[in-house]
Design an enzyme around this catalytic site. Structure first.
Site: not given
Ligand code: ADP
Ligand code: MG
Length: 397
Positions: A36, A200, A351, A374
Site C-alpha cells: 500500500r 458470506k 481484500g 469494501g
Molecule cells: P473478499 O475479501 O475478497 O471480499 P471475503 O472476505 O468475502 O472475500 O471472503 C474471503 C474468505 O472466504 C476467505 O477467508 C476464505 O477462506 C473464505 N471462504 C471461501 N470459501 C469458503 C467456504 N467454502 N467455506 C468457508 N469459508 C470460505
Molecule cells: Mg475479506
C-alpha cells in the site's frame, strides 16, 4: 462524472494535504507488507517533482486508547523514507500546535507524515472541528485512499466538507481505481461475466443483485454458494450456511434464472483444517458429516467455458478456503483462467481476492487489482463513495 486529479491543479510551493492508505500490516514493529505504501508513491513523487510541500495522513489499524503504542505511524514513515530515498518527518500528533509549527516551517520538497488519524476521536465521527484543523494545514487537498473512500471520516470527506473552497482532487491511485472500476460498472464490453465468492452472501447481497442485473453471467463459488444449495434443498452437511439468507438466495435464483451458475461439484472435508482429508463430490451428494471448502474440477471446467469468450470480468471473493493449500485449487484455477483471457478487461476487487491473486503470482496479469475491499464493492453496487463525492468535478472538455 470524472474527477479532477493532481494534474489539474497548481501545486508549486503549495501545502498539499494527501489522504493516503497506509493501513499496512505490522510485525514486530516493522512494516510486514509495503504494497500500500508503494501504491501511493506515484502521487507523492509527482507532488515532489512539482515542488509541493507534501503532508501525508492515514489511519492504521483499529487503535484504542490503551494500545496506541502499536499503531503509531513511525514504522510506516521509516519504510516510506527508504522507498522515496528522502527524509520523511513523522509527527506525533494529527493536529495541534506541534503540527502547525512543523507545517509552517516546510520547504517545497519536504515530506511530513501525520500521526495515525484514528488517534483523534473526531476522525471516525467526521467531527467538523477536527476537519477544520486539518483543512487549515492545506492549500490543496488530495485523496488517494480509495480503500477508505466508502467512509465519511474527517480525513476522507470532512476536510473538503468544511472548506468547500479548498481545491480537492484525486491522486493517481484513486484515479486508476475510478477509471477501471467505473468502466466495468458503466460500460462493460460484453460478454460481461461476474465471479462472486467469499464467505458470506449477507456481506454482498447488494452488489450481487446489482451485478446480476448488469452481467451476462454470474458464477458463484466459495462459502456463498452453500446458502444457494440450501435454498435448492441440497444436503450441505457441516458447511458454512447462512440460514437467514436462504430466502434471499431463493429469490435471486428465481429472478436471475439462467444467469446464475452454481458449482456442480465440490471439494469437501471432515473438518476446517489445512490437513483435513479432501474429497471431490457432486454438490447434490455432500455427506451429512462433511463441509464444502472448495469448488471441484468439473465446476472449474464449466466456469472456464463461460469465461473463455468474456470481454469483461469482475471477480470478488475466493472460490474456496484458499488459505489452506488443499482447498486453494479452485481459486487459483480461476485466477489462471483470467490471466489467460486475451483482450479482456479483468478486474479483481476485495481484500482476500486480491491476496489470493497475489499468492498465485498473477496480479500483473490482471487489468486491475483494486486496493479497496469494501470500497470496491460499494462502488460496484452503484453507491457514491463519500471520499469521492467531495472531490472537484473535472471540467467538461
Ligand atoms: P473478499 O475479501 O475478497 O471480499 P471475503 O472476505 O468475502 O472475500 O471472503 C474471503 C474468505 O472466504 C476467505 O477467508 C476464505 O477462506 C473464505 N471462504 C471461501 N470459501 C469458503 C467456504 N467454502 N467455506 C468457508 N469459508 C470460505
Ligand atoms: Mg475479506
Amino acid at each position: 462524472m470524472r474527477k479532477k486529479t493532481i494534474r489539474d491543479v497548481d501545486v508549486n510551493g503549495k501545502r498539499v494535504l494527501v489522504r493516503v492508505d497506509f493501513n499496512v500490516p505490522l510485525e514486530d514493529g516493522q512494516v510486514a507488507d509495503d504494497m500500500r505504501i508503494r501504491a501511493a508513491l506515484p502521487t507523492i513523487q509527482y507532488l515532489l517533482d512539482h515542488h509541493a510541500k507534501v503532508i501525508l495522513m492515514s489511519h492504521l489499524g483499529r487503535p484504542k486508547p490503551e494500545n496506541r503504542g502499536q499503531f503509531r505511524m513511525d514504522p510506516v514513515a521509516r519504510r516510506l523514507a527508504e522507498l522515496l530515498g528522502r527524509p520523511v518527518k513523522k509527527l506525533d500528533a494529527v493536529v495541534g500546535p506541534e503540527v502547525e509549527a512543523a507545517v509552517a516551517a516546510m520547504q517545497p520538497g519536504d515530506v511530513i507524515l501525520l500521526e495515525n488519524t484514528r488517534f483523534e476521536p473526531g476522525e471516525k465521527k467526521n467531527d467538523p472541528e477536527l476537519a477544520r484543523q486539518l483543512a487549515a494545514l492545506a492549500d490543496v487537498y488530495v485523496n488517494d485512499a480509495f480503500g477508505s473512500a466508502h467512509r465519511a471520516h474527517a480525513s476522507t470527506a470532512g476536510v473538503k466538507q468544511v472548506r468547500p473552497d479548498l481545491p480537492a482532487v484525486a491522486g493517481f491511485l484513486m484515479e486508476r481505481e475510478l477509471e477501471f472500476l467505473g468502466k466495468v460498472r458503466e460500460h462493460p464490453e460484453r460478454p460481461y461475466v461476474v465471479i462472486l465468492g467469499g464467505a458470506k452472501i449477507s456481506d454482498k447481497i447488494g452488489v450481487l443483485e446489482r451485478l446480476a442485473q448488469r452481467a451476462d453471467a454470474v458464477l458463484i463459488g466459495g462459502g456463498m454458494a452453500n446458502t444457494f444449495f440450501e435454498a435448492l434443498g441440497y444436503e450441505t452437511g457441516t458447511s458454512l450456511v447462512e440460514e437467514e439468507a436462504v430466502g434471499t438466495a431463493r429469490g435471486l435464483l428465481q429472478r436471475y434464472d439462467g444467469k446464475l451458475h452454481l458449482p456442480v461439484d465440490a471439494v469437501v472435508a471432515d473438518r476446517f483444517a489445512p490437513d483435513a482429508d479432501a474429497q471431490v463430490v457432486d454438490v447434490q451428494a455432500v455427506p451429512a458429516d462433511k463441509m464444502i471448502l472448495d469448488i471441484g474440477p468439473q465446476t472449474i471446467e464449466h466456469f472456464g467455458d463461460i469465461l473463455r469468450p468474456a470481454k469483461t470480468v469482475f471477480w470478488n471473493g475466493p472460490m474456496g478456503v484458499f488459505e489452506f493449500e488443499r482447498f486453494a485449487k479452485g481459486t487459483f484455477a480461476i485466477a489462471e483462467l483470467l490471466a489467460r483471457l486475451d483482450g479482456a478487461t479483468t478486474v479483481v476487487g476485495g481484500g482476500d481476492s486480491a491476496a489470493a491473486v497475489r499468492k498465485a503470482g498473477l496480479s500483473d496479469k490482471m487489468t486491475h487489482v483494486s486496493t479497496g475491499g469494501g470500497a470496491s464493492l460499494e462502488f460496484m453496487e452503484g453507491k457514491e463513495l463519500p471520499g469521492v463525492a467531495v472531490l472537484d468535478d473535472a471540467d467538461e472538455a
